[in-house]
Design an enzyme around this catalytic site. Structure first.
Site, PDB file in Angstrom:
ATOM      1  N   ASN A 156       0.969  16.558  10.531  1.00 45.69           N
ATOM      2  CA  ASN A 156       1.863  15.938   9.549  1.00 45.69           C
ATOM      3  C   ASN A 156       1.161  15.896   8.190  1.00 45.69           C
ATOM      4  O   ASN A 156       0.097  15.299   8.057  1.00 45.69           O
ATOM      5  CB  ASN A 156       2.218  14.525  10.038  1.00 45.69           C
ATOM      6  N   GLU A 172       9.637  12.751  21.664  1.00 47.39           N
ATOM      7  CA  GLU A 172       8.263  12.483  21.234  1.00 47.39           C
ATOM      8  C   GLU A 172       8.006  11.026  21.564  1.00 47.39           C
ATOM      9  O   GLU A 172       8.668  10.128  21.023  1.00 47.39           O
ATOM     10  CB  GLU A 172       8.089  12.748  19.737  1.00 47.39           C
ATOM     11  N   THR A 206       6.464   4.968   9.945  1.00 47.51           N
ATOM     12  CA  THR A 206       7.504   4.771  10.954  1.00 47.51           C
ATOM     13  C   THR A 206       7.069   3.683  11.937  1.00 47.51           C
ATOM     14  O   THR A 206       5.979   3.767  12.502  1.00 47.51           O
ATOM     15  CB  THR A 206       7.738   6.094  11.713  1.00 47.51           C
ATOM     16  N   ARG A 256      -0.199  10.085  -8.819  1.00 45.87           N
ATOM     17  CA  ARG A 256      -0.189  10.439 -10.244  1.00 45.87           C
ATOM     18  C   ARG A 256       1.096  11.159 -10.648  1.00 45.87           C
ATOM     19  O   ARG A 256       1.220  11.629 -11.757  1.00 45.87           O
ATOM     20  CB  ARG A 256      -1.395  11.331 -10.571  1.00 45.87           C
ATOM     21  N   GLU A 307      10.675  15.799  10.242  1.00 47.00           N
ATOM     22  CA  GLU A 307      10.951  14.423  10.673  1.00 47.00           C
ATOM     23  C   GLU A 307      12.039  13.884   9.786  1.00 47.00           C
ATOM     24  O   GLU A 307      11.960  14.011   8.554  1.00 47.00           O
ATOM     25  CB  GLU A 307       9.703  13.572  10.452  1.00 47.00           C
ATOM     26  N   HIS A 365       8.021  14.758   6.755  1.00 46.27           N
ATOM     27  CA  HIS A 365       9.098  13.766   6.829  1.00 46.27           C
ATOM     28  C   HIS A 365       9.743  13.650   5.451  1.00 46.27           C
ATOM     29  O   HIS A 365       9.103  13.174   4.508  1.00 46.27           O
ATOM     30  CB  HIS A 365       8.487  12.424   7.262  1.00 46.27           C
ATOM     31  N   ARG A 412       9.416   9.117  -0.862  1.00 47.70           N
ATOM     32  CA  ARG A 412       8.153   8.530  -1.348  1.00 47.70           C
ATOM     33  C   ARG A 412       6.985   9.524  -1.304  1.00 47.70           C
ATOM     34  O   ARG A 412       5.999   9.337  -1.980  1.00 47.70           O
ATOM     35  CB  ARG A 412       7.810   7.262  -0.576  1.00 47.70           C
ATOM     36  N   HIS A 413       7.082  10.541  -0.449  1.00 53.39           N
ATOM     37  CA  HIS A 413       6.007  11.552  -0.458  1.00 53.39           C
ATOM     38  C   HIS A 413       6.607  12.960  -0.512  1.00 53.39           C
ATOM     39  O   HIS A 413       6.665  13.545  -1.584  1.00 53.39           O
ATOM     40  CB  HIS A 413       4.996  11.361   0.682  1.00 53.39           C
ATOM     41  N   ARG A 471      11.721  11.559   3.603  1.00 52.95           N
ATOM     42  CA  ARG A 471      12.254  10.196   3.704  1.00 52.95           C
ATOM     43  C   ARG A 471      13.403  10.019   2.722  1.00 52.95           C
ATOM     44  O   ARG A 471      13.462  10.678   1.683  1.00 52.95           O
ATOM     45  CB  ARG A 471      11.154   9.167   3.411  1.00 52.95           C
ATOM     46  N   GLY A 494      -1.004  12.952  11.914  1.00 54.23           N
ATOM     47  CA  GLY A 494      -1.098  13.057  10.462  1.00 54.23           C
ATOM     48  C   GLY A 494      -2.260  12.300   9.870  1.00 54.23           C
ATOM     49  O   GLY A 494      -3.284  12.873   9.479  1.00 54.23           O
ATOM     50  N   ASP A 520       2.474  14.774   5.279  1.00 51.58           N
ATOM     51  CA  ASP A 520       3.092  13.839   4.322  1.00 51.58           C
ATOM     52  C   ASP A 520       2.079  13.231   3.355  1.00 51.58           C
ATOM     53  O   ASP A 520       2.359  13.030   2.173  1.00 51.58           O
ATOM     54  CB  ASP A 520       3.748  12.656   5.055  1.00 51.58           C
ATOM     55  N   HIS A 521       0.897  12.899   3.898  1.00 53.49           N
ATOM     56  CA  HIS A 521      -0.028  12.128   3.062  1.00 53.49           C
ATOM     57  C   HIS A 521      -0.761  12.978   2.013  1.00 53.49           C
ATOM     58  O   HIS A 521      -1.392  12.423   1.119  1.00 53.49           O
ATOM     59  CB  HIS A 521      -0.977  11.300   3.931  1.00 53.49           C
ATOM     60  N   HIS A 570       1.869   9.412  16.818  1.00 51.85           N
ATOM     61  CA  HIS A 570       1.763   8.214  15.982  1.00 51.85           C
ATOM     62  C   HIS A 570       0.504   7.422  16.301  1.00 51.85           C
ATOM     63  O   HIS A 570       0.290   7.003  17.432  1.00 51.85           O
ATOM     64  CB  HIS A 570       2.991   7.299  16.073  1.00 51.85           C
ATOM     65  N   GLY A 571      -0.322   7.302  15.286  1.00 55.04           N
ATOM     66  CA  GLY A 571      -1.534   6.493  15.412  1.00 55.04           C
ATOM     67  C   GLY A 571      -2.642   7.182  16.189  1.00 55.04           C
ATOM     68  O   GLY A 571      -3.665   6.559  16.493  1.00 55.04           O
TER      69      GLY A 571
HETATM   70  N1  PXP Z   1       5.192  11.537  14.883  1.00 58.25           N
HETATM   71  C1  PXP Z   1       6.156  10.847  14.226  1.00 58.25           C
HETATM   72  C2  PXP Z   1       7.538  10.913  14.755  1.00 58.25           C
HETATM   73  C3  PXP Z   1       5.860  10.122  13.053  1.00 58.25           C
HETATM   74  O1  PXP Z   1       6.830   9.423  12.446  1.00 58.25           O
HETATM   75  C4  PXP Z   1       4.554  10.138  12.554  1.00 58.25           C
HETATM   76  C5  PXP Z   1       4.253   9.437  11.263  1.00 58.25           C
HETATM   77  O2  PXP Z   1       4.888  10.063  10.218  1.00 58.25           O
HETATM   78  C6  PXP Z   1       3.593  10.877  13.257  1.00 58.25           C
HETATM   79  C7  PXP Z   1       3.925  11.540  14.432  1.00 58.25           C
HETATM   80  C8  PXP Z   1       2.175  10.939  12.794  1.00 58.25           C
HETATM   81  O3  PXP Z   1       1.641   9.658  12.836  1.00 58.25           O
HETATM   82  P1  PXP Z   1       0.185   9.427  12.249  1.00 58.25           P
HETATM   83  O4  PXP Z   1       0.274   9.730  10.778  1.00 58.25           O
HETATM   84  O5  PXP Z   1      -0.080   7.997  12.549  1.00 58.25           O
HETATM   85  O6  PXP Z   1      -0.722  10.380  12.946  1.00 58.25           O
END
Ligand code: PXP
Length: 262
Positions: free
Chosen positions: A31, A175, A125, A42, A94, A67, A73-74, A69, A236, A33-34, A214-215
């Site tokens: 992922n 997932e 999320t 900036r 996503e 994602h 935001r990103h 959103r 991510g 996004d970040h 996630h996480g």
């Molecule tokens: N899977 C889903 C469905 C998510 O919403 C996210 C966060 O955007 C991730 C995976 C990745 O999560 P993390 O950034 O905590 O690894």
């Protein structure tokens, strides 16, 4: 190079499948996004998430997750368009079930869409999509996306009733939300892990592809990797933040080493 190929899963349905998992090899979706979160600090053009996606693919990841959103935001609409043009592995969008976002997904046609809950105030999320209370809306979105050739995964809690519903409303995959496992105190971890294992087994038995995310990080990913039914991990934050110290390519390679140890 695309790793896509078609697989018959029933007499009536063909889904797109990627790297075969029969030999236990798991896929990593990263992922990005970040990368866009950093750019938005900036509000300029750097760092570019599309360029990051190329590095991630070069490092050996199996797919790119982004994602779009509702509040942008990103990742923004132009990022998504450019990702669609640039990604050579597998683009997993996503997304919420908001009609505007659904229309963008149908226009963009990523290989996969992962339906997630979305709240404006959340940092990330929070929890899985409650597809029992949202059954009709989610089913409608799944139908539309699948009619456009997009494979649909549902981000849900590791809960047997939610998984049953995912099958009933024709998702291709689920997932499993691993956030509670990731955040659990040491003495609660095994309980959360057991629930994920049980859920993964049940989902595979009823014919759903099983992903997890996630996480997950370099410390907690191995017990999830060891669940045989989990085909794909979507990660991510830990990879992007590790990249600050070791570079993005190395951060992805280190995670791939944990997901498919030799
Ligand atoms: N899977 C889903 C469905 C998510 O919403 C996210 C966060 O955007 C991730 C995976 C990745 O999560 P993390 O950034 O905590 O690894």
């Amino acid at each position: 190079m695309k790793r896509l190929r078609n697989r018959r899963i029933s007499d009536t349905e063909t889904v797109v499948e990627r790297r075969p998992i029969s030999n236990g090899v798991k896929r990593l979706g990263v992922n990005i996004d970040h990368i866009a979160t950093l750019r938005q600090l900036r509000k300029g053009t750097y760092p570019d998430p599309v360029k990051a996606a190329r590095v991630v693919e070069r490092a050996g990841a199996d797919g790119i997750v982004a994602h779009l959103r509702e509040d942008r935001r990103h990742i923004n609409d132009n990022d998504l368009k450019r990702l669609k043009e640039s990604v050579t592995t597998h683009l997993n969008l996503e997304m919420s079930i908001d009609p505007e976002i659904v229309a963008i997904a149908i226009k963009t046609k990523p290989e996969q869409a992962t339906l997630v809950p979305e709240k404006r105030a959340e940092l990330t999320t929070e929890g899985g999509l409650d597809i029992i209370s949202l059954k009709l809306k989610v089913r409608n979105v799944i139908d539309k996306l699948k009619d456009s050739g997009i494979k649909v995964s549902l981000f849900i809690e590791p809960d047997i009733c939610q998984i049953d519903m995912a099958k009933e409303i024709n998702a291709n995959a689920i997932e499993l939300h691993t956030g509670r496992y990731a955040n659990a105190a040491a003495k609660e971890k095994n309980k959360e892990l057991a629930q994920i294992k049980k859920s993964a087994r049940f989902a595979a038995e009823i014919g759903l592809a099983v992903f997890a995310g996630h996480g997950l990080d370099y410390e907690n990913v191995t017990p999830i990797v060891n669940i045989p039914e989990v085909e794909e991990l979507n990660i991510g934050y830990s990879i992007i933040t590790r990249a600050v110290f070791v570079g993005l390519e190395n951060a992805v390679k280190e995670m791939l080493g944990l997901i498919n140890p030799r």
